[in-house]
Scaffold this motif. Structure first.
Motif, PDB file in Angstrom:
ATOM      1  N   LYS A 247      17.366  73.983  20.452  1.00 56.85           N
ATOM      2  CA  LYS A 247      18.412  74.876  19.956  1.00 56.85           C
ATOM      3  C   LYS A 247      19.092  75.683  21.052  1.00 56.85           C
ATOM      4  N   LEU A 248      18.795  75.357  22.298  1.00 56.92           N
ATOM      5  CA  LEU A 248      19.337  76.121  23.421  1.00 56.92           C
ATOM      6  C   LEU A 248      20.368  75.315  24.196  1.00 56.92           C
ATOM      7  N   LYS A 249      21.341  76.010  24.766  1.00 58.24           N
ATOM      8  CA  LYS A 249      22.359  75.381  25.595  1.00 58.24           C
ATOM      9  C   LYS A 249      22.036  75.501  27.080  1.00 58.24           C
ATOM     10  N   ALA A 250      20.995  76.258  27.400  1.00 62.65           N
ATOM     11  CA  ALA A 250      20.556  76.439  28.784  1.00 62.65           C
ATOM     12  C   ALA A 250      19.089  76.839  28.752  1.00 62.65           C
ATOM     13  N   LYS A 251      18.453  76.875  29.902  1.00 62.39           N
ATOM     14  CA  LYS A 251      17.044  77.253  29.935  1.00 62.39           C
ATOM     15  C   LYS A 251      16.883  78.731  29.571  1.00 62.39           C
ATOM     16  N   PRO A 252      15.714  79.114  29.069  1.00 59.42           N
ATOM     17  CA  PRO A 252      15.516  80.473  28.572  1.00 59.42           C
ATOM     18  C   PRO A 252      15.882  81.570  29.560  1.00 59.42           C
ATOM     19  N   SER A 253      15.593  81.385  30.843  1.00 61.50           N
ATOM     20  CA  SER A 253      15.873  82.450  31.816  1.00 61.50           C
ATOM     21  C   SER A 253      17.366  82.762  31.900  1.00 61.50           C
ATOM     22  N   GLU A 254      18.209  81.795  31.556  1.00 63.34           N
ATOM     23  CA  GLU A 254      19.649  82.032  31.597  1.00 63.34           C
ATOM     24  C   GLU A 254      20.145  82.826  30.399  1.00 63.34           C
ATOM     25  N   TYR A 255      19.274  83.039  29.435  1.00 58.61           N
ATOM     26  CA  TYR A 255      19.630  83.866  28.276  1.00 58.61           C
ATOM     27  C   TYR A 255      19.220  85.326  28.461  1.00 58.61           C
ATOM     28  N   LEU A 256      18.370  85.606  29.417  1.00 60.86           N
ATOM     29  CA  LEU A 256      17.857  86.969  29.551  1.00 60.86           C
ATOM     30  C   LEU A 256      18.963  87.995  29.729  1.00 60.86           C
ATOM     31  N   ASN A 257      20.032  87.623  30.439  1.00 65.72           N
ATOM     32  CA  ASN A 257      21.101  88.600  30.674  1.00 65.72           C
ATOM     33  C   ASN A 257      22.130  88.616  29.545  1.00 65.72           C
ATOM     34  N   ARG A 258      21.746  88.075  28.390  1.00 65.26           N
ATOM     35  CA  ARG A 258      22.574  88.197  27.186  1.00 65.26           C
ATOM     36  C   ARG A 258      22.088  89.350  26.307  1.00 65.26           C
ATOM     37  N   PHE A 259      20.960  89.954  26.687  1.00 68.20           N
ATOM     38  CA  PHE A 259      20.392  91.081  25.951  1.00 68.20           C
ATOM     39  C   PHE A 259      20.447  92.326  26.828  1.00 68.20           C
ATOM     40  N   TRP A 260      20.057  93.474  26.227  1.00 66.02           N
ATOM     41  CA  TRP A 260      19.879  94.709  26.985  1.00 66.02           C
ATOM     42  C   TRP A 260      18.428  95.171  26.834  1.00 66.02           C
ATOM     43  N   TYR A 261      17.970  95.965  27.791  1.00 65.94           N
ATOM     44  CA  TYR A 261      16.575  96.405  27.846  1.00 65.94           C
ATOM     45  C   TYR A 261      16.547  97.870  28.293  1.00 65.94           C
ATOM     46  N   ASP A 262      15.648  98.655  27.688  1.00 67.45           N
ATOM     47  CA  ASP A 262      15.529 100.035  28.170  1.00 67.45           C
ATOM     48  C   ASP A 262      14.475 100.127  29.266  1.00 67.45           C
ATOM     49  N   THR A 263      14.359 101.306  29.874  1.00 67.66           N
ATOM     50  CA  THR A 263      13.473 101.497  31.026  1.00 67.66           C
ATOM     51  C   THR A 263      12.176 102.206  30.664  1.00 67.66           C
ATOM     52  N   VAL A 264      11.788 102.179  29.388  1.00 64.77           N
ATOM     53  CA  VAL A 264      10.565 102.874  28.975  1.00 64.77           C
ATOM     54  C   VAL A 264       9.364 102.023  29.378  1.00 64.77           C
ATOM     55  N   LEU A 265       9.072 102.042  30.662  1.00 65.18           N
ATOM     56  CA  LEU A 265       8.018 101.210  31.249  1.00 65.18           C
ATOM     57  C   LEU A 265       7.004 102.006  32.062  1.00 65.18           C
ATOM     58  N   TRP A 266       7.319 103.247  32.416  1.00 68.37           N
ATOM     59  CA  TRP A 266       6.392 104.146  33.108  1.00 68.37           C
ATOM     60  C   TRP A 266       5.978 103.670  34.492  1.00 68.37           C
ATOM     61  N   SER A 267       6.673 102.690  35.022  1.00 71.65           N
ATOM     62  CA  SER A 267       6.311 102.152  36.334  1.00 71.65           C
ATOM     63  C   SER A 267       7.581 101.790  37.093  1.00 71.65           C
ATOM     64  N   PRO A 268       7.847 102.440  38.228  1.00 74.23           N
ATOM     65  CA  PRO A 268       9.031 102.076  39.024  1.00 74.23           C
ATOM     66  C   PRO A 268       9.042 100.614  39.429  1.00 74.23           C
ATOM     67  N   ASP A 269       7.876 100.059  39.751  1.00 80.38           N
ATOM     68  CA  ASP A 269       7.817  98.647  40.132  1.00 80.38           C
ATOM     69  C   ASP A 269       8.203  97.742  38.971  1.00 80.38           C
ATOM     70  N   SER A 270       7.771  98.105  37.756  1.00 74.88           N
ATOM     71  CA  SER A 270       8.127  97.311  36.586  1.00 74.88           C
ATOM     72  C   SER A 270       9.624  97.375  36.319  1.00 74.88           C
ATOM     73  N   ILE A 271      10.194  98.555  36.482  1.00 75.05           N
ATOM     74  CA  ILE A 271      11.634  98.709  36.273  1.00 75.05           C
ATOM     75  C   ILE A 271      12.402  97.907  37.324  1.00 75.05           C
ATOM     76  N   ASP A 272      11.953  97.963  38.561  1.00 78.15           N
ATOM     77  CA  ASP A 272      12.608  97.178  39.622  1.00 78.15           C
ATOM     78  C   ASP A 272      12.555  95.690  39.311  1.00 78.15           C
ATOM     79  N   PHE A 273      11.400  95.221  38.826  1.00 77.13           N
ATOM     80  CA  PHE A 273      11.264  93.808  38.465  1.00 77.13           C
ATOM     81  C   PHE A 273      12.207  93.449  37.319  1.00 77.13           C
TER      82      PHE A 273
END
Length: 311
Positions: A247-273
């Motif tokens: 059901k995909l037109k591209a591999k999953p990683s190419e869909y990641l930038n079609r969503f938004w994400y918040d920074t509630v991660l409590w870790s600067p390294d996690s946010i950087d990643f």
């Protein structure tokens, strides 16, 4: 600085809860003399009624003290009321949405808000979404599905069609995971919450529904759960199995930038990643104020994601 993940309960909602406490099995209890009363709905998801949840002036003062110039307010997940009949859930949504709209319309330079909808009836949810955005709300916050339905299921087509037509923000926020293995050491909150987001986000991505509804601005709480970290595994599955790629037109990683994400991660390294993985224009600052595990005060962060989601 902006804060895209905050919660509030208007006074009118508290009054409604008190008037309907038998119907929704609402209970107020004092667990500790040093804390505010705890509110529990239907024996689930109890939380402390902190001043930041219910006092508008205090909320604004705390945001200002933390250096937040604009906050996006959401209803709290405990009051989605998906366990109750449609009439109750719809009534709660109407009161919540109107009161948040009234407040934010009076202070638009400081506040925006999302509404809530009776997701148990997707046709009605579509109508309530439309009404909420006509009131001036930016979209809605919803749970990761229902007990017997994922958000990619066909029953939710009317809701997502309307969200797509309106270019609505749909903030997907987990409810506490009920996996029986997690009933210890606060694991329902510690890992159950991001796990709920992971399951929902993965299902949405692999279902291909983002190609069907490209105008819906889907925002995942808590950095998208574990999805960004495990995206390589999804890509490998895409190469290996037709059930993943069909059901995909591209591999999953190419869909990641079609969503938004918040920074509630409590870790600067996690946010950087996260930024490196999905792009800085897809990450929005958030705190989860005033819940116990909020990132408070929120960290200074770029607003490129905020600019793109508000367009």
């Amino acid at each position: 600085m902006l804060d895209f993940h905050t919660h509030f309960i208007p006074p009118e909602v508290i009054v409604w809860l008190q008037e309907h406490q038998k119907i929704i099995n609402a209970k107020w209890s004092q667990k500790d003399d040093t804390k505010e009363p705890f509110l529990t709905i239907n024996e689930k998801w109890g939380f402390e009624l902190k001043k930041g949840f219910i006092d508008g002036e205090y909320y604004l003062t705390e945001q200002e003290k933390a250096g937040v110039s604009h906050s996006l307010i959401s209803p709290i997940p405990q009051l989605f009321l998906y366990d109750f009949p449609e009439e109750i859930t719809t009534e709660m949504a109407a009161i919540y949405n109107h009161t948040l709209a009234d407040w934010t319309n009076k202070t638009p330079q400081k506040l925006s808000a999302l509404g809530t909808v009776p997701l148990i009836n997707p046709d009605k949810a579509a109508q309530v979404l439309n009404q909420a955005m006509n009131l001036g709300l930016k979209g809605v916050i919803i749970g990761p599905g229902l007990s017997d339905h994922m958000l990619s299921d066909d029953i939710f087509i009317p809701f997502f069609e309307e969200a797509n037509r309106l270019h609505a923000i749909v903030f997907i926020h987990p409810l506490l995971c009920e996996d029986p293995r997690l009933k210890r050491r606060m694991m329902p909150n510690l890992i159950g919450v991001p796990w709920e987001t992971t399951v929902c986000a993965t299902d949405i991505l692999l279902s291909g529904m983002i190609d069907l509804y490209p105008n819906v601005k889907i925002l995942f709480a808590h950095g998208g759960g574990f999805l960004p970290y495990q995206i390589g595994r999804l890509d490998k599955g895409y190469e290996q199995w037709g059930l993943v790629s069909s059901k995909l037109k591209a591999k999953p990683s190419e869909y990641l930038n079609r969503f938004w994400y918040d920074t509630v991660l409590w870790s600067p390294d996690s946010i950087d990643f996260l930024i490196k993985t999905v792009g800085e224009d897809r990450v929005v600052p958030g705190s989860d104020y005033p819940f116990d595990l909020s990132m408070w005060p929120p960290k200074e962060f770029n607003t490129k994601g905020a600019s793109s989601i508000f367009v």
